[in-house]
Scaffold this motif. Structure first.
Motif, PDB file in Angstrom:
ATOM      1  N   VAL A  59      -0.978 -25.946  19.018  1.00  0.00           N
ATOM      2  CA  VAL A  59      -2.094 -25.241  17.767  1.00  0.00           C
ATOM      3  C   VAL A  59      -1.621 -25.364  16.544  1.00  0.00           C
ATOM      4  CG1 VAL A  59      -2.999 -23.046  17.145  1.00  0.00           C
ATOM      5  CG2 VAL A  59      -2.800 -23.484  19.656  1.00  0.00           C
ATOM      6  N   HIS A  60      -0.178 -25.415  16.147  1.00  0.00           N
ATOM      7  CA  HIS A  60       0.308 -25.435  15.004  1.00  0.00           C
ATOM      8  C   HIS A  60       0.151 -26.756  14.579  1.00  0.00           C
ATOM      9  CE1 HIS A  60       3.282 -25.229  11.502  1.00  0.00           C
ATOM     10  NE2 HIS A  60       3.558 -26.382  11.770  1.00  0.00           N
ATOM     11  N   GLN A  61       0.099 -27.941  15.107  1.00  0.00           N
ATOM     12  CA  GLN A  61      -0.135 -29.195  15.008  1.00  0.00           C
ATOM     13  C   GLN A  61      -1.584 -29.380  14.606  1.00  0.00           C
ATOM     14  OE1 GLN A  61       1.269 -32.014  18.031  1.00  0.00           O
ATOM     15  NE2 GLN A  61       0.864 -33.871  16.488  1.00  0.00           N
ATOM     16  N   THR A  62      -2.316 -28.819  15.230  1.00  0.00           N
ATOM     17  CA  THR A  62      -3.762 -29.107  15.146  1.00  0.00           C
ATOM     18  C   THR A  62      -4.168 -28.379  13.671  1.00  0.00           C
ATOM     19  OG1 THR A  62      -4.097 -29.220  17.251  1.00  0.00           O
ATOM     20  CG2 THR A  62      -6.197 -28.782  15.973  1.00  0.00           C
ATOM     21  N   PHE A  63      -3.745 -27.396  13.471  1.00  0.00           N
ATOM     22  CA  PHE A  63      -4.239 -26.817  12.274  1.00  0.00           C
ATOM     23  C   PHE A  63      -3.186 -27.624  11.182  1.00  0.00           C
ATOM     24  CE2 PHE A  63      -5.324 -22.647  14.591  1.00  0.00           C
ATOM     25  CZ  PHE A  63      -6.653 -22.495  13.735  1.00  0.00           C
ATOM     26  N   ASP A  64      -2.063 -27.886  11.359  1.00  0.00           N
ATOM     27  CA  ASP A  64      -1.367 -28.671  10.103  1.00  0.00           C
ATOM     28  C   ASP A  64      -2.329 -29.824   9.856  1.00  0.00           C
ATOM     29  OD1 ASP A  64       0.689 -28.742   8.427  1.00  0.00           O
ATOM     30  OD2 ASP A  64       1.438 -30.361   9.929  1.00  0.00           O
ATOM     31  N   GLN A  65      -2.827 -30.628  10.796  1.00  0.00           N
ATOM     32  CA  GLN A  65      -3.468 -31.677  10.737  1.00  0.00           C
ATOM     33  C   GLN A  65      -4.749 -31.470   9.856  1.00  0.00           C
ATOM     34  OE1 GLN A  65      -2.416 -34.969  10.962  1.00  0.00           O
ATOM     35  NE2 GLN A  65      -3.982 -35.504   9.827  1.00  0.00           N
ATOM     36  N   ALA A  66      -5.327 -30.516  10.483  1.00  0.00           N
ATOM     37  CA  ALA A  66      -6.829 -30.159   9.641  1.00  0.00           C
ATOM     38  C   ALA A  66      -6.447 -29.672   8.241  1.00  0.00           C
ATOM     39  CB  ALA A  66      -7.357 -28.964  10.470  1.00  0.00           C
ATOM     40  N   LEU A  67      -5.481 -29.045   8.037  1.00  0.00           N
ATOM     41  CA  LEU A  67      -4.951 -28.678   6.600  1.00  0.00           C
ATOM     42  C   LEU A  67      -4.856 -29.861   5.780  1.00  0.00           C
ATOM     43  CD1 LEU A  67      -4.142 -26.620   4.293  1.00  0.00           C
ATOM     44  CD2 LEU A  67      -1.891 -26.591   5.430  1.00  0.00           C
ATOM     45  N   SER A  68      -3.864 -30.718   6.296  1.00  0.00           N
ATOM     46  CA  SER A  68      -3.653 -32.043   5.257  1.00  0.00           C
ATOM     47  C   SER A  68      -4.940 -32.702   5.178  1.00  0.00           C
ATOM     48  CB  SER A  68      -2.686 -32.909   6.365  1.00  0.00           C
ATOM     49  OG  SER A  68      -2.457 -34.039   5.635  1.00  0.00           O
ATOM     50  N   ASP A  69      -5.808 -32.983   6.103  1.00  0.00           N
ATOM     51  CA  ASP A  69      -7.019 -33.847   5.871  1.00  0.00           C
ATOM     52  C   ASP A  69      -7.788 -32.933   4.934  1.00  0.00           C
ATOM     53  OD1 ASP A  69      -6.293 -35.529   7.980  1.00  0.00           O
ATOM     54  OD2 ASP A  69      -7.574 -34.683   9.328  1.00  0.00           O
ATOM     55  N   LEU A 101      -7.866 -20.976   5.037  1.00  0.00           N
ATOM     56  CA  LEU A 101      -7.941 -20.704   6.449  1.00  0.00           C
ATOM     57  C   LEU A 101      -7.125 -21.600   7.276  1.00  0.00           C
ATOM     58  CD1 LEU A 101     -11.970 -20.259   6.732  1.00  0.00           C
ATOM     59  CD2 LEU A 101     -10.215 -18.508   6.943  1.00  0.00           C
ATOM     60  N   TYR A 102      -7.091 -23.013   6.878  1.00  0.00           N
ATOM     61  CA  TYR A 102      -6.089 -23.683   7.920  1.00  0.00           C
ATOM     62  C   TYR A 102      -4.697 -23.481   7.600  1.00  0.00           C
ATOM     63  CZ  TYR A 102     -10.393 -26.458   9.181  1.00  0.00           C
ATOM     64  OH  TYR A 102     -11.273 -27.177   9.937  1.00  0.00           O
ATOM     65  N   LEU A 103      -4.218 -23.037   6.379  1.00  0.00           N
ATOM     66  CA  LEU A 103      -3.023 -22.628   6.172  1.00  0.00           C
ATOM     67  C   LEU A 103      -2.658 -21.512   6.856  1.00  0.00           C
ATOM     68  CD1 LEU A 103      -0.426 -22.762   4.401  1.00  0.00           C
ATOM     69  CD2 LEU A 103      -1.444 -21.331   2.552  1.00  0.00           C
ATOM     70  N   HIS A 104      -3.525 -20.497   6.903  1.00  0.00           N
ATOM     71  CA  HIS A 104      -3.073 -19.223   7.501  1.00  0.00           C
ATOM     72  C   HIS A 104      -2.913 -19.448   9.287  1.00  0.00           C
ATOM     73  CE1 HIS A 104      -3.878 -17.193   3.778  1.00  0.00           C
ATOM     74  NE2 HIS A 104      -3.001 -16.277   4.322  1.00  0.00           N
ATOM     75  N   GLY A 105      -3.924 -20.411   9.730  1.00  0.00           N
ATOM     76  CA  GLY A 105      -3.955 -20.723  11.079  1.00  0.00           C
ATOM     77  C   GLY A 105      -2.654 -21.513  11.539  1.00  0.00           C
ATOM     78  N   THR A 106      -2.263 -22.522  10.590  1.00  0.00           N
ATOM     79  CA  THR A 106      -0.916 -22.862  10.658  1.00  0.00           C
ATOM     80  C   THR A 106       0.344 -22.072  10.588  1.00  0.00           C
ATOM     81  OG1 THR A 106      -1.513 -24.957   9.558  1.00  0.00           O
ATOM     82  CG2 THR A 106       0.602 -25.018   9.658  1.00  0.00           C
ATOM     83  N   ILE A 107       0.407 -21.140   9.715  1.00  0.00           N
ATOM     84  CA  ILE A 107       1.253 -20.188   9.645  1.00  0.00           C
ATOM     85  C   ILE A 107       1.250 -19.300  10.939  1.00  0.00           C
ATOM     86  CG2 ILE A 107       2.293 -18.235   8.555  1.00  0.00           C
ATOM     87  CD1 ILE A 107       1.272 -19.496   5.894  1.00  0.00           C
ATOM     88  N   GLU A 108       0.332 -18.783  11.465  1.00  0.00           N
ATOM     89  CA  GLU A 108       0.111 -17.955  12.462  1.00  0.00           C
ATOM     90  C   GLU A 108       0.057 -18.358  13.777  1.00  0.00           C
ATOM     91  OE1 GLU A 108       0.437 -14.718  11.734  1.00  0.00           O
ATOM     92  OE2 GLU A 108       0.499 -15.046   9.815  1.00  0.00           O
ATOM     93  N   SER A 109       0.059 -19.722  14.102  1.00  0.00           N
ATOM     94  CA  SER A 109      -0.021 -20.308  15.257  1.00  0.00           C
ATOM     95  C   SER A 109       0.968 -19.960  16.085  1.00  0.00           C
ATOM     96  CB  SER A 109      -0.288 -21.938  15.127  1.00  0.00           C
ATOM     97  OG  SER A 109       0.841 -22.444  14.557  1.00  0.00           O
ATOM     98  N   SER A 110       0.648 -19.995  17.412  1.00  0.00           N
ATOM     99  CA  SER A 110       1.787 -19.363  18.431  1.00  0.00           C
ATOM    100  C   SER A 110       2.232 -20.500  19.275  1.00  0.00           C
ATOM    101  CB  SER A 110       0.947 -18.357  19.673  1.00  0.00           C
ATOM    102  OG  SER A 110      -0.168 -18.886  19.997  1.00  0.00           O
ATOM    103  N   THR A 111       1.625 -21.827  19.308  1.00  0.00           N
ATOM    104  CA  THR A 111       2.319 -22.795  20.042  1.00  0.00           C
ATOM    105  C   THR A 111       2.303 -24.049  19.061  1.00  0.00           C
ATOM    106  OG1 THR A 111       0.084 -23.545  20.637  1.00  0.00           O
ATOM    107  CG2 THR A 111       1.012 -21.938  22.292  1.00  0.00           C
ATOM    108  N   ALA A 112       3.174 -24.979  19.427  1.00  0.00           N
ATOM    109  CA  ALA A 112       3.319 -26.294  18.838  1.00  0.00           C
ATOM    110  C   ALA A 112       2.011 -26.924  18.883  1.00  0.00           C
ATOM    111  CB  ALA A 112       4.401 -27.038  19.394  1.00  0.00           C
TER     112      ALA A 112
END
Length: 82
Positions: free
Chosen positions: A33-43, A20-31
């Protein structure tokens, strides 16, 4: 429910969250939101790795070594596509 079953459920749930976080990172529309999903994915990936390592140490998650001939076959298949 025994410890192994609990760990398997945790691992499967964590893998689903990572997806879910991967798709959120890929589909995020702003930097932001992208950064937030990316950090959640990494964690979440770190958490998944920790669960896997604990299960593996207890013998609850066993993997098989791939045969060299099968590895070479896949390499050849994909190198031909490139």
């Amino acid at each position: 429910m025994d410890d192994r079953c609990i760990m398997e459920n945790l691992l499967l749930t964590t893998k689903g969250v990572c997806d879910l976080y991967l798709h959120g990172t890929i589909e995020s529309s702003t930097a932001n939101v992208h950064q937030t999903f990316d950090q959640a994915l990494s964690d979440s990936l770190c958490m998944q790795d920790n669960i896997y390592r604990k299960m593996s140490a207890k013998g609850w998650y066993q993997t098989e070594q791939a045969e060299d001939t099968k590895i070479q076959k896949v390499r050849n298949q994909y190198s031909a596509m490139a």
